[in-house]
Design a protein around this motif. Sequence first.
Motif, short mmCIF file in Angstrom:
data_model
loop_
_atom_site.label_atom_id
_atom_site.label_comp_id
_atom_site.label_asym_id
_atom_site.label_seq_id
_atom_site.Cartn_x
_atom_site.Cartn_y
_atom_site.Cartn_z
N GLN A 62 0.82 -1.20 0.00
CA GLN A 62 0.00 0.00 0.00
C GLN A 62 0.86 1.26 0.00
OE1 GLN A 62 -2.26 -1.08 3.64
NE2 GLN A 62 -4.10 -0.63 2.44
N LEU A 63 0.31 2.33 -0.55
CA LEU A 63 0.95 3.63 -0.42
C LEU A 63 0.74 4.11 1.01
CD1 LEU A 63 -0.16 5.48 -3.71
CD2 LEU A 63 1.60 3.73 -3.39
N SER A 64 1.67 4.91 1.50
CA SER A 64 1.55 5.41 2.87
C SER A 64 2.26 6.75 3.00
CB SER A 64 2.15 4.40 3.87
OG SER A 64 3.54 4.19 3.60
N GLY A 65 2.01 7.42 4.13
CA GLY A 65 2.65 8.72 4.36
C GLY A 65 2.08 9.77 3.43
N ILE A 66 2.96 10.43 2.70
CA ILE A 66 2.54 11.41 1.71
C ILE A 66 2.47 10.72 0.36
CG2 ILE A 66 3.10 13.58 0.55
CD1 ILE A 66 4.65 14.41 3.05
N GLU A 135 -15.41 8.50 -9.58
CA GLU A 135 -15.81 7.11 -9.35
C GLU A 135 -14.74 6.14 -9.82
OE1 GLU A 135 -17.66 9.45 -10.81
OE2 GLU A 135 -19.04 9.78 -9.13
N GLU A 136 -14.17 6.41 -10.99
CA GLU A 136 -13.17 5.47 -11.52
C GLU A 136 -11.87 5.55 -10.73
OE1 GLU A 136 -11.62 3.67 -15.75
OE2 GLU A 136 -13.05 5.32 -15.72
N LEU A 137 -11.48 6.76 -10.35
CA LEU A 137 -10.27 6.91 -9.54
C LEU A 137 -10.45 6.24 -8.18
CD1 LEU A 137 -9.36 10.63 -10.32
CD2 LEU A 137 -8.10 8.61 -11.07
N GLN A 138 -11.63 6.41 -7.59
CA GLN A 138 -11.90 5.78 -6.31
C GLN A 138 -11.82 4.26 -6.41
OE1 GLN A 138 -15.77 6.68 -4.68
NE2 GLN A 138 -15.49 5.37 -2.88
N SER A 139 -12.36 3.70 -7.48
CA SER A 139 -12.34 2.25 -7.64
C SER A 139 -10.92 1.72 -7.78
CB SER A 139 -13.18 1.84 -8.86
OG SER A 139 -12.55 2.22 -10.07
N GLN A 140 -10.02 2.51 -8.37
CA GLN A 140 -8.64 2.07 -8.55
C GLN A 140 -7.80 2.24 -7.28
OE1 GLN A 140 -7.55 0.47 -11.10
NE2 GLN A 140 -9.28 0.80 -12.49
N GLU A 142 -9.15 2.51 -3.98
CA GLU A 142 -9.78 1.96 -2.77
C GLU A 142 -8.94 0.84 -2.19
OE1 GLU A 142 -12.66 2.94 -0.42
OE2 GLU A 142 -13.63 2.93 -2.40
N GLY A 143 -8.54 1.01 -0.93
CA GLY A 143 -7.76 -0.01 -0.24
C GLY A 143 -6.29 -0.04 -0.61
N GLN A 144 -5.87 0.86 -1.48
CA GLN A 144 -4.48 0.87 -1.94
C GLN A 144 -3.60 1.89 -1.20
OE1 GLN A 144 -3.31 -1.28 -4.15
NE2 GLN A 144 -5.29 -2.17 -4.62
N ILE A 145 -4.24 2.75 -0.39
CA ILE A 145 -3.50 3.77 0.36
C ILE A 145 -3.81 3.60 1.84
CG2 ILE A 145 -3.01 6.23 0.61
CD1 ILE A 145 -4.10 6.68 -2.18
N LEU A 146 -2.81 3.50 2.65
CA LEU A 146 -2.96 3.26 4.08
C LEU A 146 -3.75 4.37 4.74
CD1 LEU A 146 -1.90 1.01 6.02
CD2 LEU A 146 -0.06 2.59 6.65
N ALA A 147 -4.68 4.00 5.61
CA ALA A 147 -5.49 4.98 6.33
C ALA A 147 -4.59 5.96 7.09
CB ALA A 147 -6.43 4.26 7.30
N LEU A 166 -12.02 8.37 0.09
CA LEU A 166 -11.01 7.38 0.47
C LEU A 166 -10.59 7.51 1.93
CD1 LEU A 166 -8.74 7.66 -2.73
CD2 LEU A 166 -10.26 5.75 -2.16
N SER A 167 -11.21 8.44 2.65
CA SER A 167 -10.89 8.71 4.07
C SER A 167 -9.43 9.09 4.26
CB SER A 167 -11.23 7.47 4.93
OG SER A 167 -12.60 7.15 4.81
N LEU A 168 -8.96 9.99 3.41
CA LEU A 168 -7.59 10.47 3.47
C LEU A 168 -7.58 11.98 3.63
CD1 LEU A 168 -6.20 8.44 0.41
CD2 LEU A 168 -5.87 7.86 2.82
N THR A 169 -6.46 12.51 4.10
CA THR A 169 -6.28 13.96 4.16
C THR A 169 -5.89 14.45 2.78
OG1 THR A 169 -5.53 13.84 6.46
CG2 THR A 169 -4.96 15.83 5.22
N ALA A 170 -6.53 15.51 2.31
CA ALA A 170 -6.27 16.03 0.97
C ALA A 170 -5.38 17.27 1.02
CB ALA A 170 -7.59 16.37 0.28
#
Length: 248
Positions: A62-66, A135-140, A142-147, A166-170
Motif C-alpha cells: 500500500q501507499l503510505s505517508g505522503i 468514481e473510476e479513480l476511487q475504484s482504482q 480503494e484499499g491501496q492507500i494506508l489509512a 477514500l478517508s484520506l487527508t487532501a
Amino acid sequence: MLQNERSRSPECAREKLDQYVECMNGETTLRPAARQCGVSLDTSFHLRHRLMALVENDSYGQLSGIAEEDETFFHESHKGDRKLQNPRKRGARSQRKSRNTKTEKKASVPLIPVMVACDRNHHVIDAVLKKVSTEELQSQLEGQILAGSTLCFDAHLAHEHLAEKLSLTAKTLVSSSGERVKEGIYHIQTVNAYHSELKRWINGFFKGVATKYLQRYLGWKRYLKTHTFSIEGFLDQISIHWAYQHIT
C-alpha cells in the motif's frame, strides 16, 4: 506451448522463456532480445508478453505517508495490428496532405488516460482509465492507500471529493496558478516525474505500444520501479505465478 515454437518440446519452450528473463530489464527491445535468445521476432514478442502478463497485476504494498496522484495521457495506438491498412499506403497518402491536415489528424487521435499514484517510498499504483472521474479513480485507489495518509493532487473536478471518499487527508495544489508546493512538503512532483519517465520509456525507447497492451507495460514498469532488477529476482517473482497455476 509458445506460438512459433510448436515443433519444440515443452521443456525447450520453458528453457527459452527462462532465458528471455535476461531481456526483461526494460532496456532491451524485441529485435535484440530475439537475437540474444536465438528466436524469431514473433516469438520474442510472445515471450515478452507472456512474462509481462505474469506481473501485470502484481501489487507491491500500500501507499503510505505522503502520497501523490495525477493523470497523464497516451495517444490511442493500434501498433502491430495487421488487420489495419498497409501503413506504407497510409503513409503515402499522408505525404500528399498539407502540414495543417497532418496536425489536425494527429490532434484528432483519441487520448487514453492513465492514472498513477505513488508515495515517497517508491510504491506505485497505476491503471488505464476509461475516463477521468471520481468514481473510476476511487475504484482504482480503494484499499491501496494506508489509512491516515495524505493524498496530494492538482485542482481537478474529479479530485474534488476523492480524498474524502477514500478517508484520506487532501492537499490540493492549484497548478494553473503556479502553486507547485504547499506547506513546504506537499507536491505532485514525484508522480509527475514518474509520468515523464514512463513516457520516455514507452514513447521514446519502445516507439509506442498498442493501447490494448498499455496496462501490461504499466505493470512491467511498476515492477522495474519497485525492484532492483536481477534475473534471480524476476524468476522468483514469476515462479510464484507458475506454482499457483500448477496448484490450481
